[in-house]
Design a protein around this motif. Structure first.
Motif: not given
Length: 104
Positions: A59-61, A78-81, A103-104
């Motif tokens: 879990q990241l967010l 925006s903070n994800l890779s 996400k790019y």
């Protein structure tokens, strides 16, 4: 079936309008900074959180769902890779099936 996602499988077709809690659309996909979630839920079963997981199941967010009447929600990624992620809703009595986004 991706092993990390097995606990999220609830055996219900998440595209059905009869599901108590689900995400019907994630857009734009892929995205770099913001995604929008179109959500649906049964009366009395509003989501509590929007959860984002990586492909390993971490879990990241965890973002509180603050408006019980909004059906389109903006989520800042925006903070994800760059990579592939899963997003799902967590409610009081149930969780939605996850949808993927990039996400790019």
């Amino acid at each position: 079936l991706i092993p990390c996602c097995a606990p999220w499988t609830n055996g219900v077709d998440d595209q059905s309008e009869n599901v108590p809690l689900h995400i019907s659309k994630v857009y734009p996909n892929p995205s770099n900074d913001l995604i929008y979630l179109e959500i649906n839920y049964a009366i009395g079963n509003a989501p509590k959180y929007i959860l984002v997981y990586d492909i390993m199941g971490h879990q990241l967010l965890s973002t509180p769902y603050s408006s019980s009447f909004e059906k389109t929600v903006e989520l800042n990624i925006s903070n994800l890779s760059a990579g592939l992620y899963f997003v799902k809703l967590s409610g009081t009595n149930t969780d939605s099936a996850p949808l993927t986004f990039s996400k790019y």
